[in-house]
Scaffold this active site. Sequence first.
Site, mmCIF file in Angstrom:
data_model
loop_
_atom_site.group_PDB
_atom_site.id
_atom_site.type_symbol
_atom_site.label_atom_id
_atom_site.label_comp_id
_atom_site.label_asym_id
_atom_site.label_seq_id
_atom_site.Cartn_x
_atom_site.Cartn_y
_atom_site.Cartn_z
ATOM 1 N N GLU A 203 -34.868 41.340 -40.688
ATOM 2 C CA GLU A 203 -34.323 42.643 -41.093
ATOM 3 C C GLU A 203 -32.876 42.567 -41.532
ATOM 4 O O GLU A 203 -32.402 43.414 -42.302
ATOM 5 C CB GLU A 203 -34.483 43.663 -39.955
ATOM 6 C CG GLU A 203 -33.625 43.416 -38.715
ATOM 7 C CD GLU A 203 -34.280 42.526 -37.676
ATOM 8 O OE1 GLU A 203 -33.901 42.609 -36.494
ATOM 9 O OE2 GLU A 203 -35.179 41.744 -38.043
ATOM 10 N N LEU B 135 -20.371 61.411 -39.108
ATOM 11 C CA LEU B 135 -20.513 62.221 -40.317
ATOM 12 C C LEU B 135 -21.181 61.444 -41.450
ATOM 13 O O LEU B 135 -21.648 62.037 -42.414
ATOM 14 C CB LEU B 135 -19.134 62.704 -40.798
ATOM 15 C CG LEU B 135 -18.490 63.843 -40.027
ATOM 16 C CD1 LEU B 135 -17.127 64.162 -40.616
ATOM 17 C CD2 LEU B 135 -19.368 65.079 -40.041
ATOM 18 N N HIS C 257 -34.210 37.032 -37.334
ATOM 19 C CA HIS C 257 -34.229 38.479 -37.568
ATOM 20 C C HIS C 257 -34.285 38.743 -39.067
ATOM 21 O O HIS C 257 -33.250 38.869 -39.727
ATOM 22 C CB HIS C 257 -32.982 39.142 -36.970
ATOM 23 C CG HIS C 257 -33.009 39.257 -35.483
ATOM 24 N ND1 HIS C 257 -33.513 40.362 -34.832
ATOM 25 C CD2 HIS C 257 -32.604 38.393 -34.519
ATOM 26 C CE1 HIS C 257 -33.412 40.178 -33.521
ATOM 27 N NE2 HIS C 257 -32.866 38.988 -33.303
ATOM 28 N N GLN D 6 -41.515 35.134 -29.133
ATOM 29 C CA GLN D 6 -41.582 34.455 -27.843
ATOM 30 C C GLN D 6 -42.708 35.013 -26.982
ATOM 31 O O GLN D 6 -43.449 34.268 -26.335
ATOM 32 C CB GLN D 6 -40.234 34.587 -27.132
ATOM 33 C CG GLN D 6 -39.088 33.898 -27.868
ATOM 34 C CD GLN D 6 -37.743 34.156 -27.209
ATOM 35 O OE1 GLN D 6 -37.655 34.828 -26.180
ATOM 36 N NE2 GLN D 6 -36.684 33.625 -27.803
ATOM 37 N N LYS E 215 -12.037 75.962 -42.169
ATOM 38 C CA LYS E 215 -10.863 75.683 -41.331
ATOM 39 C C LYS E 215 -10.862 74.279 -40.718
ATOM 40 O O LYS E 215 -9.826 73.616 -40.683
ATOM 41 C CB LYS E 215 -10.743 76.735 -40.226
ATOM 42 C CG LYS E 215 -9.950 77.981 -40.627
ATOM 43 C CD LYS E 215 -8.472 77.654 -40.870
ATOM 44 C CE LYS E 215 -7.677 78.914 -41.165
ATOM 45 N NZ LYS E 215 -7.960 79.472 -42.511
ATOM 46 N N CYS F 180 -38.120 37.714 -33.017
ATOM 47 C CA CYS F 180 -37.270 37.191 -31.948
ATOM 48 C C CYS F 180 -38.032 37.206 -30.618
ATOM 49 O O CYS F 180 -38.939 36.414 -30.417
ATOM 50 C CB CYS F 180 -35.966 37.970 -31.883
ATOM 51 S SG CYS F 180 -34.668 37.139 -30.922
#
Length: 545
Positions: free
Chosen positions: A520, A19, A518, A387, A192, A383
């Site tokens: 991000e 949700l 990484h 390589q 409901k 990453c």
Amino acid sequence: MSENGTKYIFVTGGVLSSLGKGITAASIGTLLKHTGLRVGVLKLDPYINVDPGTMSPLEHGEVFVTKDGAETDLDLGHYERFLDTSLTKKNNFTTGQVYKTVIENERKGKYLGKTIQVVPHIVNEIKERIFRAGEGKDILIVELGGTTGDIEGLPYLETIRQMKHELGRAMVMNIHVTLLPYIKVAGELKTKPTQHSIQELRRIGISPHMIILRAEQPVPTEIKKKIAYSCDVDEDSVIVAEDAATIYQVPLNFLRQDILTPICKQLDLDSCQPKMDEWADLVHKIIMPSDEIKIAFVGKYLDLKESYKSLTEALIHAGAHLDSRVNIKWVDSEKIEEEGAAKFIKECDGVLVAGGFGERGVEGKIKAIQYAREEKIPFLGICLGMQLSIIEYGRNVLGLEDANSVEFSEKAKNPMIYLIDEFIDASGSKQVRTSTSPLGGTLRLGEYECETKEGSHLREAYDGAAVIYERHRHRYEANPKYRDALEANGMIVTGESHGLVDAIEVKDHPWFLGVQFHPEFTSRLQNPNPSILAFVKASIENRSK
């Protein structure tokens, strides 16, 4: 009992999962932080796994890595991106961790031979972990994963119920996120499911102070009033979380509904006026940017884009700061293997090859890297992407046809990427923190320093910083045996961590960067990651050409 004066906001969910409890918790935290309060966040995960580190991306989406190397739920990424903060392992725990600790304590005799039960022993362990996460904060927002009624969540709900009595009325607030479905055939919003979810909470002994209604369309005032009366909450405490153009608009939508007034009233807080001008300006640039570009995102988990959640959000952050929409073209690396790279990439302004594990789709990624390098398209490899760019260079520039990674070929004659168990510096001492995975092998996890090379795109991206700090999650490293040959032929190592290769660039390319870390994981809406920002900027410049 908490002795630090921290106040707690518990966020639970009802009716069904997904949700947006994490976005709700992060949005409320953002508003409170912008009022000047010290805000912390905590995610409680009811599953019995110790952490999501060994779970498939198809099961759990992205594994988010904290600066201290904890593998956590992806909601911690939302928390960091919204609150512009760095979290640690204490900001997320699972049922598996709780039971593991209690069982270990029992084996050590810490419970003096008593029968170990969910109440009080499991509940007390949960409570202590919550208190520890709240240390030094004015407000701790605690999100409980799962849905009300799940058997896994009952110990956590009992903990919340007890804390209300232990700490007192003004110290605890319960917010419940629930679905308000629209039944198209009937042409009605149905209340409901919300009523039944609240009834289940009240049966357990928890009465929500606020209800957040997830809806796909505007909710009429009479519906909100009906829910307030039937669920016994104040009318101003029924808040609508309507679908938004971007998740970063949610705090502004909440603010327009004056969500902080009932929160500040319940918790006896003084200030309820957040300063959100900068945030609103960035959101405007996300929704209505002046320009747009197209990035080819080459990966293999494209059927579940949650696997790349932090990276897609980081591109949004960079685009907002450059007033440009980053349109992602999702490219399946296996299709490149079959049909070639040009078909999918030639109309794109930049190419991004993301991380991942396993051999599937690797050859397609290598072809994408080769195309970006030869056609002078801005490239960012993260990453595994770094390589593979080394392997591509080894094969196509150095002439090493059998260049590979031992991850994919254990007997490769030219293992340009290899597996090492210990990270040793020149003095012979272990300098880099590692973590042994239950699946075997050694992982480099969490934040490490990286020395940047003068004159490199990497150093330029980080405003000339000689040392930067970024997060890692990987097992394999670039083999230093091939460094001299690579650099002699135009691929330069521009980032190092205790002798390990952390970044590479191609000398005769306008903008080509591969990073072992990484980036991000450290990108936030108000502070985008520098390397991703520089990549998007280079892609914009490429488009203008």
